[in-house]
Design a protein around this motif. Structure first.
Motif, short mmCIF file in Angstrom:
data_model
loop_
_atom_site.label_atom_id
_atom_site.label_comp_id
_atom_site.label_asym_id
_atom_site.label_seq_id
_atom_site.Cartn_x
_atom_site.Cartn_y
_atom_site.Cartn_z
N UNK A 130 0.72 -1.74 0.03
CA UNK A 130 -0.11 0.16 0.28
C UNK A 130 1.14 1.09 0.20
N UNK A 131 0.51 2.16 -1.07
CA UNK A 131 1.68 3.17 -1.28
C UNK A 131 1.14 4.37 -0.07
N UNK A 132 2.47 5.00 0.48
CA UNK A 132 1.90 5.97 1.06
C UNK A 132 1.93 7.21 0.41
N UNK A 133 0.39 7.79 0.70
CA UNK A 133 -0.35 8.84 -0.04
C UNK A 133 -0.15 9.88 1.14
N UNK A 134 0.23 11.49 0.33
CA UNK A 134 -0.06 12.08 0.78
C UNK A 134 -0.04 13.28 0.10
N UNK A 135 -1.89 13.76 0.98
CA UNK A 135 -2.31 15.12 -0.28
C UNK A 135 -2.09 16.52 0.76
N UNK A 136 -2.16 16.84 -0.55
CA UNK A 136 -1.49 18.27 -0.11
C UNK A 136 -2.94 19.58 0.00
N UNK A 137 -3.36 20.14 0.88
CA UNK A 137 -4.66 21.00 0.44
C UNK A 137 -4.00 22.11 -0.44
N UNK A 138 -5.57 22.74 -1.12
CA UNK A 138 -5.37 24.23 -1.13
C UNK A 138 -4.53 25.38 0.20
N UNK A 139 -4.15 26.69 -0.04
CA UNK A 139 -3.89 27.72 1.55
C UNK A 139 -5.03 28.05 1.71
N UNK A 140 -5.14 29.58 2.27
CA UNK A 140 -6.79 29.71 2.76
C UNK A 140 -7.13 30.70 1.34
N UNK A 141 -6.39 31.21 0.99
CA UNK A 141 -6.17 31.86 -0.46
C UNK A 141 -6.48 30.78 -1.99
N UNK A 142 -6.66 30.08 -2.48
CA UNK A 142 -6.60 29.67 -2.46
C UNK A 142 -5.81 29.02 -3.95
N UNK A 143 -3.86 29.65 -3.59
CA UNK A 143 -3.17 30.04 -3.49
C UNK A 143 -2.24 28.01 -4.58
N UNK A 196 7.77 0.79 -3.45
CA UNK A 196 6.77 -0.06 -4.99
C UNK A 196 6.19 0.53 -6.14
N UNK A 197 5.77 1.46 -5.09
CA UNK A 197 5.08 2.34 -6.55
C UNK A 197 5.63 2.70 -7.23
N UNK A 198 6.71 3.27 -7.11
CA UNK A 198 8.02 4.81 -8.38
C UNK A 198 8.31 3.37 -9.25
N UNK A 199 8.84 2.22 -8.97
CA UNK A 199 9.64 1.21 -9.42
C UNK A 199 8.31 0.49 -10.65
N UNK A 244 5.33 1.75 -11.25
CA UNK A 244 4.54 2.65 -11.88
C UNK A 244 5.64 3.32 -13.32
N UNK A 245 6.35 3.64 -12.77
CA UNK A 245 7.14 4.54 -13.34
C UNK A 245 8.29 3.65 -14.18
N UNK A 246 8.47 2.65 -13.61
CA UNK A 246 9.10 1.51 -14.76
C UNK A 246 8.20 1.28 -16.07
N UNK A 247 7.02 0.59 -15.58
CA UNK A 247 5.80 0.33 -16.49
C UNK A 247 5.98 1.06 -17.33
N UNK A 248 5.34 2.77 -17.05
CA UNK A 248 5.21 3.64 -17.58
C UNK A 248 6.70 4.06 -19.12
N UNK A 249 7.41 3.41 -18.46
CA UNK A 249 9.64 3.79 -19.26
C UNK A 249 8.98 3.37 -21.12
N UNK A 250 8.15 2.22 -20.29
CA UNK A 250 7.76 1.28 -21.75
C UNK A 250 9.04 0.09 -21.75
N UNK A 251 9.53 0.07 -21.63
CA UNK A 251 11.09 -0.88 -21.99
C UNK A 251 11.06 -1.94 -22.27
N UNK A 252 9.29 -2.25 -22.03
CA UNK A 252 8.83 -3.64 -22.76
C UNK A 252 9.02 -4.22 -24.12
N UNK A 253 8.60 -2.55 -24.98
CA UNK A 253 8.86 -2.21 -26.48
C UNK A 253 10.27 -1.67 -26.47
N UNK A 254 10.99 -1.54 -26.25
CA UNK A 254 12.21 -0.85 -26.54
C UNK A 254 12.87 -2.24 -27.88
N UNK A 255 13.30 -0.97 -28.98
CA UNK A 255 13.60 -2.14 -29.44
C UNK A 255 14.86 -2.40 -30.33
#
Ligand code: SF4
Ligand code: SF4
Length: 203
Positions: free
Chosen positions: A1-14, A25-28, A30-41
């Motif tokens: 399970x990923x450690x998920x941190x969500x940041x809220x917007x500030x009072x003025x919404x900036x 594991x999330x980084x390894x 997700x990012x590896x899969x998205x790199x598409x290395x299995x399609x590399x020729x």
């Protein structure tokens, strides 16, 4: 399970909502899969367009993609190599298979950060960038282009940047500003808030 941190917007919404997932594991996965290395020729177009490959003879995104395919990613040598990637994504723009070698590298860089396994010279550069961002809202100020930082990019780059600094001085620009127009105070406050909330802290 990923450690998920969500940041809220500030009072003025900036600040918009930002979600950070800091699980290794999330980084390894997700990012590896998205790199598409299995399609590399192994055509090498990424390497031909990569500025890091131009600067460093031992850095080739095509070879990295081959290593990702073989699962050959846990070596000391690779932990040195990955910091040569500047995350510019020229590799992505040139790839005929829509692969993103830079994303695979980002996965390894992120893992190294999460495991506290970052070479000291990279930590030093990142501290300088954070300090510049905090003080001026910019990443790379002329005044921080010291010899240790620039020699990392090769003698040619060092001399070019040193000459640029001399020209700036002659033209009357301040050495602690990267450009003529400073970042507005309000934007600077937002940058500092983002640094604080994303765990980078103050100075
Ligand atoms: S350009 Fe794409 S397909 Fe070609 S070697 Fe690089 S990642 Fe592989
Ligand atoms: S993202 Fe990294 S690997 Fe891709 S072209 Fe840029 S420096 Fe090279």
């Amino acid at each position: 399970m990923a450690d998920i941190r969500t940041l809220e917007s500030t009072a003025n919404g900036s600040i918009k909502k930002i979600t950070l997932k800091t699980d290794k594991k999330y980084f390894k996965d997700i990012l590896f899969r998205k790199s598409g290395f299995k399609k590399c020729i192994q055509c090498g177009r990424c390497t031909a367009s990569c500025p890091a490959a131009y600067l460093y003879a031992d850095y080739r995104p095509r070879d990295l993609m081959r290593r990702f395919m073989l699962g050959d990613i846990y070596t000391e040598e690779l932990n040195e190599l990955i910091w040569k990637c500047g995350q510019c994504y020229s590799c992505r723009a040139r790839c005929p298979r829509n692969c993103k070698a830079g994303l695979g590298v980002l996965a390894l860089q992120t893992l190294a950060v999460l495991e506290g396994n970052v070479p000291p010279e990279i930590s030093d550069i990142s501290k300088k960038i954070k300090r510049n961002l905090y003080l001026k809202g910019e990443t790379f100020l002329p005044s921080t282009q010291d010899i240790d930082l620039l020699t990392e990019f090769g003698e040619q780059t060092y001399h070019r940047c040193r000459d640029n600094n001399l020209k700036r001085e002659r033209l009357g620009f301040r050495s602690d500003d990267a450009r003529n127009v400073p970042v507005p105070e309000e934007s600077l406050r937002e940058i500092r808030e983002i640094l604080k909330r994303t765990g980078f802290g103050g100075l």
